[in-house]
Enzyme design. Structure first.
Site, short mmCIF file in Angstrom:
data_model
loop_
_atom_site.label_atom_id
_atom_site.label_comp_id
_atom_site.label_asym_id
_atom_site.label_seq_id
_atom_site.Cartn_x
_atom_site.Cartn_y
_atom_site.Cartn_z
N ALA A 216 21.58 -30.53 -26.31
CA ALA A 216 21.63 -29.58 -27.42
C ALA A 216 23.00 -29.60 -28.09
O ALA A 216 23.11 -29.61 -29.32
CB ALA A 216 21.31 -28.18 -26.91
N TYR B 213 23.30 -30.14 -22.47
CA TYR B 213 24.21 -31.19 -22.93
C TYR B 213 23.65 -31.86 -24.19
O TYR B 213 24.38 -32.08 -25.17
CB TYR B 213 24.40 -32.21 -21.80
#
Length: 261
Positions: free
Chosen positions: A159, A157
């Protein structure tokens, strides 16, 4: 809260659901905007549109898959045919990737998240750039306070949302000479239906009251409470409005003081 910050403006909102997407739509309308609602699920669009119209607002519902070029082009065409202009684009659509450690995360789940969260936001921004250039308009990207921590299982998430932030900052630079502003709102916990359900599940697991789960979480915030969808939506309205005419490339955290930046 009814204001005139967006009087006479047209705001396009992608990712309209029962939580923050709904609030962005209703608060934009309360601020005087005509609101274009875009999401895959038409029934959700109609529910939010009915609420806005019952309060005297004007809407257009366009079922849209933001990962599809033709669907996005149709959204632009329908918006301009109906209202003749676009003043603000709010990219709220996202897909939550696998909430597993990165060492065990399926790559396809990460790709799917990036396709919606990052490339979907870019596709929408590209498609509306000409219209926003005409009005010296604004783009608001909805991010997350996941940017501010590295807790386990949030790696995928983070990233995706970090890539979205980097893209947003670059777009602010690239589109600045067209007069288009690009900013980010990063909410913390959002006290809406999904979080209420999740806290309820935690309460059942540990056999404690749901109110205790809430307070333990809220105690990490300076204001000792969690923000509600309408409060976050008002930050979006501000960035979309002329009151933020000199603000671009910035991130506004709305988390009741959970993180300081």
């Amino acid at each position: 809260m009814s204001t005139a910050l967006l009087s006479g403006k047209v705001v396009v909102v992608s990712g309209v659901g029962p939580g923050l997407g709904r609030s962005i739509g209703t608060e934009s309308a309360a601020a005087g905007a005509k609101v274009v609602l875009a999401a895959r699920t038409e029934s959700r669009l109609k529910e939010v549109a009915a609420e806005i119209e019952a309060a005297g607002g004007e809407t257009l519902c366009v079922p849209t898959d933001i990962t599809d070029d033709d669907a996005v082009r149709n959204l632009v065409r329908r918006t301009l045919d109906t209202f003749g202009r676009v003043d603000a684009l709010v990219n709220n659509a996202f897909a939550v990737p696998s909430m597993k450690p990165l060492s065990r995360t399926d790559f396809q789940q990460i790709r799917d998240s990036l396709d919606v969260t990052v490339l979907g936001g870019l596709r929408m921004t590209q498609a509306f750039t000409d219209a926003l250039t005409e009005t010296k308009g604004s783009v608001v990207m909805i991010n997350s306070s996941v940017l501010r921590h590295s807790e386990p299982r949030y790696g995928s998430y983070k990233a995706a949302k970090s890539a979205l932030l980097a893209m947003s900052q670059t777009l602010a630079t690239e589109l600045g000479d067209k007069g288009i502003r690009v900013n980010t709102v990063a909410p913390g916990y959002i006290w809406s239906g999904q979080l209420k359900w999740y806290f309820g599940e935690i309460a059942k697991k540990y056999d404690i009251p749901a109110e205790q789960v809430y307070q333990q979480t809220a105690d990490r915030c300076d204001l000792k409470r969690l923000p509600e969808p309408d409060e976050i939506a008002r930050a979006v309205v501000f960035l979309a409005s002329d009151w933020a005419s000199a603000v671009t490339g910035q991130t506004l955290d709305v988390n009741c003081g959970e993180y300081h930046v």
